[in-house]
Motif scaffolding. Structure first.
Motif, short mmCIF file in Angstrom:
data_model
loop_
_atom_site.label_atom_id
_atom_site.label_comp_id
_atom_site.label_asym_id
_atom_site.label_seq_id
_atom_site.Cartn_x
_atom_site.Cartn_y
_atom_site.Cartn_z
N GLU A 157 0.83 -1.21 0.00
CA GLU A 157 0.00 0.00 0.00
C GLU A 157 0.86 1.26 0.00
O GLU A 157 0.56 2.24 -0.70
N LEU A 158 1.95 1.23 0.76
CA LEU A 158 2.85 2.38 0.77
C LEU A 158 3.53 2.54 -0.59
O LEU A 158 3.66 3.66 -1.10
N ARG A 159 3.96 1.44 -1.18
CA ARG A 159 4.56 1.51 -2.51
C ARG A 159 3.58 2.09 -3.52
O ARG A 159 3.96 2.85 -4.41
N GLY A 160 2.30 1.72 -3.34
CA GLY A 160 1.26 2.25 -4.22
C GLY A 160 1.10 3.76 -4.09
O GLY A 160 0.66 4.43 -5.04
N ARG A 161 1.47 4.28 -2.94
CA ARG A 161 1.43 5.73 -2.72
C ARG A 161 2.70 6.42 -3.20
O ARG A 161 2.83 7.64 -3.09
N ALA A 217 11.26 -4.06 -3.91
CA ALA A 217 11.86 -2.98 -3.13
C ALA A 217 12.61 -2.07 -4.09
O ALA A 217 13.06 -2.48 -5.17
N ASP A 218 12.79 -0.83 -3.67
CA ASP A 218 13.46 0.16 -4.51
C ASP A 218 14.97 0.16 -4.34
O ASP A 218 15.68 0.70 -5.18
N ASN A 219 15.44 -0.44 -3.27
CA ASN A 219 16.88 -0.60 -3.06
C ASN A 219 17.10 -1.60 -1.95
O ASN A 219 16.19 -1.90 -1.18
#
Length: 250
Positions: A214-218, A240-242
């Motif tokens: 949900e946070l990634r969706g934001r 994940a982004d990193n």
């Protein structure tokens, strides 16, 4: 404050690019230096000395990393910087010393260890000391903690410093004393907006969690800990982004 793009461009060396066999203990200046020279971001941990100095050290207890009995919070900084890290003649560093090594050349990710030890309210002494030191630091830096109360204290002490939460599934038995209600709140990352966080660093084995997605969706950046092999790095790609890594060079 949003997390700078530089934190997402190169993997982040967990406690520096440490290798005990090569004489580079975790959170030691040599591990930090080698990570900087290799162009990786650097993650370090902070504990507090008895006289209010931020020390680069993971554990509350000294023994694992120094062989000495006792707790880091019971000793003043002038004594702690005389204690060599296990297997070396290099001492426990201060945050000030670590900042001098990094010098803004790579992103620096600082984990503030939970001073309450129960994920409860904190007195803000460590957070204010960190804020004071970062006020004179020009490089890319972000702070994070498992304890949302610590990040709330950072928001008050240094509102312009980027803040995040260290998060996970909290399924290890060591977390059980916190009680299921508190654990559910932490699993849900329910304090994210309240403390003004702008990113999370989440357990690599729990990245499919609904709260994370949900946070990634934001559009919230998601880092993860701790990746220990190329295979694990492949497993988290796209989730994940990193990565925060150790034990290999991605």
């Amino acid at each position: 404050m949003t997390l700078r793009q530089r934190f997402l461009e190169r993997p982040i060396a967990h406690r520096g690019l440490h290798d005990a066999g090569a004489g580079r203990p975790e959170n030691g200046l040599s591990a930090i230096q080698v990570a900087v020279d290799a162009g990786y971001g650097v993650e370090i941990d902070l504990q507090l000395s008895s006289d209010g100095v931020p020390m680069v050290f993971h554990d509350h207890e000294l023994e694992r990393m120094t062989g000495m009995r006792g707790e880091i919070s019971d000793m003043p900084a002038e004594d702690l910087v005389q204690i060599p890290l296990r297997g070396t003649d290099r001492p426990i560093p201060t945050l000030h010393a670590a900042l001098q090594v990094v010098e803004g050349r790579v992103p620096l990710l600082i984990e503030i260890k939970d001073q309450s030890r129960v994920m409860g309210e904190v007195d803000g002494v460590l957070e204010r000391a960190v804020a004071e030191m970062l006020d004179h630091y020009a490089g890319p830096v972000a702070v994070m903690s498992f304890n949302p109360h610590s990040i709330a204290a950072m928001a008050e002490a240094a509102p312009d410093v980027t803040r995040g939460l260290v998060t996970g599934g909290y399924d290890h038995p060591a977390w059980a004393p916190l009680g299921e209600a508190r654990l559910e709140q932490l699993r849900a990352i329910a304090d994210f907006d309240r403390v003004g966080a702008s990113f999370i660093s989440h357990d690599k084995d729990d990245l499919d969690d609904q709260a994370v997605q949900e946070l990634r969706g934001r559009g919230v950046p998601v880092l993860c800990w701790t990746v220990t092999s190329p295979e694990e790095a492949d497993d988290v790609r796209g989730k994940a982004d990193n990565i925060t890594f150790e034990g290999f060079r991605p």
